[in-house]
Design a protein around this motif. Structure first.
Motif, PDB file in Angstrom:
ATOM      1  N   ARG A   1       0.825  -1.213   0.000  1.00 16.71           N
ATOM      2  CA  ARG A   1       0.000   0.000   0.000  1.00 16.71           C
ATOM      3  C   ARG A   1       0.860   1.263   0.000  1.00 16.71           C
ATOM      4  NH1 ARG A   1      -5.348   1.206   0.931  1.00 16.71           N
ATOM      5  NH2 ARG A   1      -5.702  -1.040   1.080  1.00 16.71           N
ATOM      6  N   THR A   2       0.471   2.197  -0.859  1.00 16.44           N
ATOM      7  CA  THR A   2       1.034   3.549  -0.834  1.00 16.44           C
ATOM      8  C   THR A   2       0.008   4.457  -0.165  1.00 16.44           C
ATOM      9  OG1 THR A   2       2.355   3.229  -2.839  1.00 16.44           O
ATOM     10  CG2 THR A   2       1.827   5.491  -2.228  1.00 16.44           C
ATOM     11  N   GLY A   3       0.416   5.144   0.890  1.00 14.96           N
ATOM     12  CA  GLY A   3      -0.501   6.007   1.645  1.00 14.96           C
ATOM     13  C   GLY A   3      -0.830   7.262   0.862  1.00 14.96           C
ATOM     14  N   ILE A   4      -1.953   7.250   0.156  1.00 11.30           N
ATOM     15  CA  ILE A   4      -2.263   8.341  -0.764  1.00 11.30           C
ATOM     16  C   ILE A   4      -2.469   9.671  -0.044  1.00 11.30           C
ATOM     17  CG2 ILE A   4      -4.767   7.906  -0.811  1.00 11.30           C
ATOM     18  CD1 ILE A   4      -2.521   8.928  -3.805  1.00 11.30           C
ATOM     19  N   LYS A   5      -3.066   9.654   1.135  1.00 14.28           N
ATOM     20  CA  LYS A   5      -3.288  10.913   1.855  1.00 14.28           C
ATOM     21  C   LYS A   5      -1.963  11.474   2.391  1.00 14.28           C
ATOM     22  CE  LYS A   5      -8.126  10.096   3.054  1.00 14.28           C
ATOM     23  NZ  LYS A   5      -8.598  10.870   1.902  1.00 14.28           N
TER      24      LYS A   5
ATOM     25  N   ASP B   1      -0.324  14.911   1.275  1.00 11.39           N
ATOM     26  CA  ASP B   1      -0.016  15.914   2.292  1.00 11.39           C
ATOM     27  C   ASP B   1       1.383  16.484   2.086  1.00 11.39           C
ATOM     28  OD1 ASP B   1      -0.506  17.284   4.906  1.00 11.39           O
ATOM     29  OD2 ASP B   1       1.159  16.014   5.555  1.00 11.39           O
ATOM     30  N   GLU B   2       2.363  15.624   1.786  1.00  9.83           N
ATOM     31  CA  GLU B   2       3.718  16.115   1.551  1.00  9.83           C
ATOM     32  C   GLU B   2       3.774  16.946   0.266  1.00  9.83           C
ATOM     33  OE1 GLU B   2       8.362  14.695   1.125  1.00  9.83           O
ATOM     34  OE2 GLU B   2       6.754  13.553   0.174  1.00  9.83           O
ATOM     35  N   LEU B   3       3.070  16.496  -0.768  1.00  7.72           N
ATOM     36  CA  LEU B   3       3.026  17.263  -2.013  1.00  7.72           C
ATOM     37  C   LEU B   3       2.477  18.666  -1.773  1.00  7.72           C
ATOM     38  CD1 LEU B   3       3.153  17.202  -5.238  1.00  7.72           C
ATOM     39  CD2 LEU B   3       0.681  16.849  -5.057  1.00  7.72           C
TER      40      LEU B   3
ATOM     41  N   VAL C   1       5.769   8.828  -7.585  1.00  3.74           N
ATOM     42  CA  VAL C   1       4.892   8.640  -8.744  1.00  3.74           C
ATOM     43  C   VAL C   1       3.465   9.032  -8.394  1.00  3.74           C
ATOM     44  CG1 VAL C   1       3.848   6.911 -10.275  1.00  3.74           C
ATOM     45  CG2 VAL C   1       6.316   6.882  -9.851  1.00  3.74           C
ATOM     46  N   CYS C   2       2.986   8.579  -7.243  1.00  2.00           N
ATOM     47  CA  CYS C   2       1.618   8.920  -6.832  1.00  2.00           C
ATOM     48  C   CYS C   2       1.472  10.410  -6.548  1.00  2.00           C
ATOM     49  CB  CYS C   2       1.217   8.105  -5.596  1.00  2.00           C
ATOM     50  SG  CYS C   2       0.883   6.361  -5.953  1.00  2.00           S
ATOM     51  N   GLN C   3       2.469  11.006  -5.889  1.00  2.00           N
ATOM     52  CA  GLN C   3       2.403  12.438  -5.603  1.00  2.00           C
ATOM     53  C   GLN C   3       2.220  13.268  -6.861  1.00  2.00           C
ATOM     54  OE1 GLN C   3       6.149  13.007  -3.479  1.00  2.00           O
ATOM     55  NE2 GLN C   3       4.990  13.626  -1.669  1.00  2.00           N
TER      56      GLN C   3
ATOM     57  N   THR D   1      -7.167  19.726  -0.126  1.00  2.00           N
ATOM     58  CA  THR D   1      -6.619  19.112   1.080  1.00  2.00           C
ATOM     59  C   THR D   1      -6.434  17.625   0.786  1.00  2.00           C
ATOM     60  OG1 THR D   1      -8.683  18.360   2.117  1.00  2.00           O
ATOM     61  CG2 THR D   1      -8.070  20.689   2.429  1.00  2.00           C
ATOM     62  N   PRO D   2      -5.705  16.896   1.629  1.00  2.00           N
ATOM     63  CA  PRO D   2      -5.578  15.445   1.419  1.00  2.00           C
ATOM     64  C   PRO D   2      -6.922  14.720   1.432  1.00  2.00           C
ATOM     65  CG  PRO D   2      -3.867  16.210   2.911  1.00  2.00           C
ATOM     66  CD  PRO D   2      -4.797  17.371   2.697  1.00  2.00           C
ATOM     67  N   GLU D   3      -7.923  15.313   2.069  1.00  2.00           N
ATOM     68  CA  GLU D   3      -9.242  14.678   2.106  1.00  2.00           C
ATOM     69  C   GLU D   3      -9.965  14.740   0.766  1.00  2.00           C
ATOM     70  OE1 GLU D   3     -10.144  12.917   4.746  1.00  2.00           O
ATOM     71  OE2 GLU D   3      -8.159  13.501   5.494  1.00  2.00           O
ATOM     72  N   ASP D   4      -9.453  15.537  -0.167  1.00  2.00           N
ATOM     73  CA  ASP D   4     -10.064  15.648  -1.489  1.00  2.00           C
ATOM     74  C   ASP D   4      -9.559  14.584  -2.453  1.00  2.00           C
ATOM     75  OD1 ASP D   4     -11.710  17.964  -1.035  1.00  2.00           O
ATOM     76  OD2 ASP D   4      -9.853  19.144  -0.964  1.00  2.00           O
ATOM     77  N   VAL D   5      -8.721  13.688  -1.947  1.00  2.00           N
ATOM     78  CA  VAL D   5      -8.129  12.635  -2.770  1.00  2.00           C
ATOM     79  C   VAL D   5      -8.479  11.271  -2.177  1.00  2.00           C
ATOM     80  CG1 VAL D   5      -5.953  11.616  -3.543  1.00  2.00           C
ATOM     81  CG2 VAL D   5      -6.226  14.101  -3.523  1.00  2.00           C
ATOM     82  N   LYS D   6      -8.926  10.346  -3.033  1.00  2.00           N
ATOM     83  CA  LYS D   6      -9.238   8.986  -2.575  1.00  2.00           C
ATOM     84  C   LYS D   6      -8.845   7.971  -3.636  1.00  2.00           C
ATOM     85  CE  LYS D   6     -13.374  10.274   0.121  1.00  2.00           C
ATOM     86  NZ  LYS D   6     -14.854  10.115   0.204  1.00  2.00           N
TER      87      LYS D   6
END
Length: 282
Positions: free
Chosen positions: A62-66, A70-72, A195-197, A260-265
């Motif tokens: 798993r890659t922690g998308i949130k 957040d770092e991005l 890559v995900c960021q 915000t990170p909450e806008d990404v899923k």
């Protein structure tokens, strides 16, 4: 099979089987116990991801998308170089007693420069050009500023983005593509994270500029696997890839500075278990 998994497996196999071993050479990084952190490396790795077809999150683990979002946003939106404004601890080893990592990453994105249209920092200039000069071949950012390197806790690894807009035949909307340049990439700890960021970044910028998302091209000068990571990588790439997840970005957000990170899923994101206890070279 997830396309991102295939790219990752092929890249890791190539590095391990055909890469250059730095064991015994003079290297900068060390492990926590002070011993040199050697790598197996490949020069000039280029991976392409069509974000219109699939979001490139690994299913091998798993890659922690949130967290990566957040770092991005810490760098590109908050334009911060202080870890106290970051919700993870990935930068703790490089921060000083105030939390600063020096004139690195977010600091460089906050510096304003003079253009004929006025003063812009790098992020605002990218958004301005995408909206007003989308076919420009000059839409890019650079965090590798030589005059400030001596004041950076770590020289930027992912240091440059180049944006390029195309138009598909029969489509009304323009397509936003990007090239991420990295001088160095720790394949186990950071490859899919980066890559995900930057896939998220392309989705965000495409949305706020009324475009559709296209390709992310990831160019890595030095793609390496640390010696203590090799057994972990072998285990990881021996797993069976699963189906790629679906990406969701809050369609209500039209201003980059409101994300915000909450806008990404990631929807239907099924993965194998996480690799734990990854040692980090510093």
């Amino acid at each position: 099979m997830s396309y991102a998994d295939k790219v990752f497996i092929d890249m890791c196999r190539d590095i391990i089987d055909n890469g250059t071993d730095t064991k015994g050479e003079k290297v900068r990084p060390v492990w926590e116990d002070g011993t040199p952190a050697y790598t197996i490396k490949k020069f000039g790795v280029v991976n392409r991801y069509n974000l219109a077809e699939e979001f490139p999150a690994l299913t091998l683990r798993r890659t922690g998308i949130k967290s990566c979002t957040d770092e991005l946003l810490w760098i590109w939106q908050k334009k911060s170089n202080n870890i106290n404004e970051l919700n993870s601890h990935i930068w703790d080893s490089w921060a000083d007693e105030t939390g600063s990592i020096g004139k690195a990453y977010g600091y460089q994105m906050s510096v304003k420069h003079q253009y004929k249209e006025g003063m812009f920092d790098q992020v605002d200039r990218v958004i301005y050009d995408l909206k007003n000069n989308p076919y420009s071949r000059r839409i890019m950012t650079n965090m590798y500023v030589y005059e400030d390197l001596h004041e950076m806790a770590l020289y930027p690894c992912a240091y440059s983005m180049t944006f390029n807009v195309t138009k598909k035949a029969g489509e009304d909307k323009l397509t936003l593509n990007g090239i991420l340049n990295q001088r160095s990439n720790d394949v186990l700890a950071a490859n899919n994270w980066n890559v995900c960021q930057y896939s998220v970044l392309l989705h965000m910028l495409a949305q706020v500029c009324d475009m559709q998302v296209g390709e992310l091209v990831h160019v890595i000068a030095d793609a390496h696997i640390y010696d203590r990571h090799v057994p972990m990588i072998e285990e990881l790439i021996g797993r069976e890839p699963l189906k790629a997840p679906k990406f969701w970005l809050n369609p209500e957000v039209k201003d980059f500075y409101e994300f915000t990170p909450e806008d990404v899923k990631l929807i239907d994101y099924e993965t194998h278990e996480q690799i734990k206890g990854i040692p980090v070279a510093i």
